[in-house]
Design a protein around this motif. Structure first.
Motif, PDB file in Angstrom:
ATOM      1  N   HIS A 139      15.664  30.459  28.258  1.00 49.31           N
ATOM      2  CA  HIS A 139      16.610  31.387  27.631  1.00 49.31           C
ATOM      3  C   HIS A 139      16.714  31.186  26.120  1.00 49.31           C
ATOM      4  O   HIS A 139      17.583  31.775  25.497  1.00 49.31           O
ATOM      5  N   ALA A 140      15.844  30.358  25.549  1.00 51.40           N
ATOM      6  CA  ALA A 140      15.960  30.026  24.126  1.00 51.40           C
ATOM      7  C   ALA A 140      15.365  31.083  23.215  1.00 51.40           C
ATOM      8  O   ALA A 140      15.651  31.100  22.011  1.00 51.40           O
ATOM      9  N   GLY A 141      14.510  31.947  23.758  1.00 56.29           N
ATOM     10  CA  GLY A 141      13.909  32.984  22.929  1.00 56.29           C
ATOM     11  C   GLY A 141      13.143  32.400  21.755  1.00 56.29           C
ATOM     12  O   GLY A 141      12.386  31.436  21.897  1.00 56.29           O
ATOM     13  N   GLN A 142      13.378  32.960  20.578  1.00 55.09           N
ATOM     14  CA  GLN A 142      12.650  32.528  19.388  1.00 55.09           C
ATOM     15  C   GLN A 142      13.132  31.181  18.845  1.00 55.09           C
ATOM     16  O   GLN A 142      12.576  30.669  17.877  1.00 55.09           O
ATOM     17  N   LEU A 143      14.146  30.607  19.481  1.00 59.67           N
ATOM     18  CA  LEU A 143      14.593  29.267  19.093  1.00 59.67           C
ATOM     19  C   LEU A 143      13.770  28.182  19.798  1.00 59.67           C
ATOM     20  O   LEU A 143      13.896  27.003  19.480  1.00 59.67           O
ATOM     21  N   THR A 144      12.891  28.576  20.715  1.00 60.63           N
ATOM     22  CA  THR A 144      12.119  27.617  21.503  1.00 60.63           C
ATOM     23  C   THR A 144      11.304  26.642  20.645  1.00 60.63           C
ATOM     24  O   THR A 144      11.336  25.429  20.889  1.00 60.63           O
ATOM     25  N   PRO A 145      10.544  27.096  19.620  1.00 60.03           N
ATOM     26  CA  PRO A 145       9.760  26.137  18.827  1.00 60.03           C
ATOM     27  C   PRO A 145      10.634  25.092  18.139  1.00 60.03           C
ATOM     28  O   PRO A 145      10.230  23.932  18.013  1.00 60.03           O
ATOM     29  N   LEU A 146      11.822  25.475  17.693  1.00 61.98           N
ATOM     30  CA  LEU A 146      12.728  24.522  17.053  1.00 61.98           C
ATOM     31  C   LEU A 146      13.183  23.473  18.058  1.00 61.98           C
ATOM     32  O   LEU A 146      13.120  22.270  17.778  1.00 61.98           O
ATOM     33  N   ILE A 147      13.620  23.906  19.230  1.00 64.93           N
ATOM     34  CA  ILE A 147      14.122  22.960  20.228  1.00 64.93           C
ATOM     35  C   ILE A 147      13.026  21.999  20.663  1.00 64.93           C
ATOM     36  O   ILE A 147      13.228  20.778  20.698  1.00 64.93           O
ATOM     37  N   LEU A 148      11.857  22.523  20.991  1.00 66.77           N
ATOM     38  CA  LEU A 148      10.772  21.648  21.449  1.00 66.77           C
ATOM     39  C   LEU A 148      10.278  20.736  20.324  1.00 66.77           C
ATOM     40  O   LEU A 148       9.869  19.601  20.577  1.00 66.77           O
ATOM     41  N   GLY A 149      10.337  21.213  19.083  1.00 64.94           N
ATOM     42  CA  GLY A 149       9.944  20.359  17.957  1.00 64.94           C
ATOM     43  C   GLY A 149      10.889  19.192  17.766  1.00 64.94           C
ATOM     44  O   GLY A 149      10.472  18.095  17.368  1.00 64.94           O
ATOM     45  N   LEU A 150      12.167  19.400  18.041  1.00 65.68           N
ATOM     46  CA  LEU A 150      13.147  18.317  17.957  1.00 65.68           C
ATOM     47  C   LEU A 150      13.017  17.355  19.130  1.00 65.68           C
ATOM     48  O   LEU A 150      13.401  16.181  19.026  1.00 65.68           O
ATOM     49  N   LEU A 151      12.488  17.829  20.251  1.00 67.11           N
ATOM     50  CA  LEU A 151      12.396  17.021  21.461  1.00 67.11           C
ATOM     51  C   LEU A 151      11.057  16.299  21.605  1.00 67.11           C
ATOM     52  O   LEU A 151      10.751  15.781  22.679  1.00 67.11           O
ATOM     53  N   ALA A 152      10.262  16.249  20.545  1.00 68.40           N
ATOM     54  CA  ALA A 152       9.016  15.483  20.609  1.00 68.40           C
ATOM     55  C   ALA A 152       9.324  14.038  20.986  1.00 68.40           C
ATOM     56  O   ALA A 152      10.259  13.430  20.464  1.00 68.40           O
ATOM     57  N   MET A 153       8.531  13.482  21.897  1.00 71.28           N
ATOM     58  CA  MET A 153       8.816  12.150  22.415  1.00 71.28           C
ATOM     59  C   MET A 153       8.731  11.076  21.334  1.00 71.28           C
ATOM     60  O   MET A 153       9.525  10.137  21.302  1.00 71.28           O
ATOM     61  N   TYR A 154       7.750  11.199  20.436  1.00 73.99           N
ATOM     62  CA  TYR A 154       7.536  10.177  19.419  1.00 73.99           C
ATOM     63  C   TYR A 154       8.200  10.584  18.098  1.00 73.99           C
ATOM     64  O   TYR A 154       8.035  11.728  17.644  1.00 73.99           O
ATOM     65  N   PRO A 155       8.938   9.679  17.465  1.00 72.00           N
ATOM     66  CA  PRO A 155       9.684  10.024  16.245  1.00 72.00           C
ATOM     67  C   PRO A 155       8.821  10.631  15.146  1.00 72.00           C
ATOM     68  O   PRO A 155       9.248  11.567  14.469  1.00 72.00           O
ATOM     69  N   ASP A 156       7.596  10.116  14.971  1.00 67.88           N
ATOM     70  CA  ASP A 156       6.734  10.619  13.903  1.00 67.88           C
ATOM     71  C   ASP A 156       6.292  12.057  14.138  1.00 67.88           C
ATOM     72  O   ASP A 156       5.889  12.748  13.199  1.00 67.88           O
ATOM     73  N   ALA A 157       6.350  12.507  15.396  1.00 63.75           N
ATOM     74  CA  ALA A 157       5.937  13.869  15.721  1.00 63.75           C
ATOM     75  C   ALA A 157       7.105  14.838  15.711  1.00 63.75           C
ATOM     76  O   ALA A 157       6.911  16.049  15.816  1.00 63.75           O
TER      77      ALA A 157
END
Length: 215
Positions: A139-157
Motif C-alpha cells: 500500500h506504499a505506492g510511490q513511497l516504496t523505494p524510500l521505505i525499502l531504501g531505509l530498510l536495507a539490512m546493512y548500514p552502508d547500504a
C-alpha cells in the motif's frame, strides 16, 4: 496528540500522509544527527502531532551521543524490539543509520498497518531482523523505494537523510517511465546517462549527485 493513535483510528496512513511524516522525521533526525545525537528509539509511539499541525519526534530519553559506543550502561538494548536496526544487537557503535532503519520500519507500519519484523516471540523477532528481508509493501505506492531504501539490512547500504529526502521529494520520478515509440526521423534518443533516474544512478553514489537528472 499521539500521531500513531490517529493513524490506527483510520487503519493506516495513505502514501501522501506517510510522506509528510517521513519528511518531518527526516528533518528532525538530520538536526539531531548533525548535533551528534542518535535517538535510538524511533517508533510510532514517539511521533506526536502538535496543535499547530507540526509532526514532532519526541522522547529522546534513551538518546545517545554518537561518540558513545555503549548500548547502555549495563550492555542491554533499550528500545522497542521490532524497530531495532539489525546491527544493534551485535553491539555495533551507535550511529545515525540505526535511526534511519527504525524510521523505515515506522513508515512501513504506517502504510501497511503491520510491522514487517514483528513475530510471536522476541527471539523470532530478532531472527527476522537479522536474516529476513522486509516483505514488499502493498500500500506504499510511490513511497516504496524510500521505505525499502531505509530498510536495507546493512548500514552502508541504507539511505542517508539527504538521499531519503531526495527520494521523498521526487518520489513521482523514482520509477522509469514506459518508453514512447518515436519515428526514426525525430530527435535522436538522449544518451543513457540522461535516461530515467534508476538507469542514471548505478547505486553507489549519493542520490544528491543525481538531482540534476530529475530536476
Amino acid at each position: 496528540m499521539n500521531y500513531w493513535r490517529r493513524a490506527l483510528a483510520k487503519g493506516r496512513l495513505s502514501p501522501d500522509e506517510a510522506a509528510e511524516v517521513a519528511e518531518a522525521l527526516l528533518k528532525a533526525l538530520d538536526a539531531a544527527h548533525q548535533a551528534g545525537i542518535v535517538h535510538r528509539d524511533v517508533k510510532p509511539a514517539n511521533i506526536m502531532l502538535a496543535a499547530d499541525g507540526r509532526i514532532l519526534l519526541t522522547d529522546f530519553g534513551i538518546a545517545s551521543h554518537q561518540a558513545d559506543t555503549r548500548l547502555t550502561t549495563d550492555g542491554a538494548v533499550i528500545c522497542t524490539l521490532e524497530y531495532l536496526a539489525p546491527e544493534r544487537p551485535g553491539g555495533a557503535a551507535v550511529a545515525a543509520a540505526s535511526d534511519l532503519f527504525s524510521l523505515g520500519v515506522t513508515l512501513f507500519r504506517a502504510v501497511e498497518g503491520t510491522s514487517p519484523f514483528l513475530r510471536d516471540s522476541q527471539a523470532a523477532t530478532l531472527a527476522a531482523l537479522a536474516v529476513e528481508e522486509p516483505p514488499p509493501p502493498e500500500h506504499a505506492g510511490q513511497l516504496t523505494p524510500l521505505i525499502l531504501g531505509l530498510l536495507a539490512m546493512y548500514p552502508d547500504a541504507r539511505l542517508s537523510v539527504t538521499d531519503a529526502l531526495v527520494l521523498r521529494r521526487h518520489r513521482h520520478l523514482t520509477a522509469a517511465a514506459s518508453p514512447q515509440p518515436q519515428p526514426a526521423a525525430m530527435t535522436p534518443q538522449p544518451p543513457e546517462s540522461d535516461g530515467p533516474f534508476e538507469a542514471a544512478r548505478p547505486g553507489q553514489e549519493p542520490l544528491k549527485d543525481y538531482t540534476r537528472t530529475i530536476s
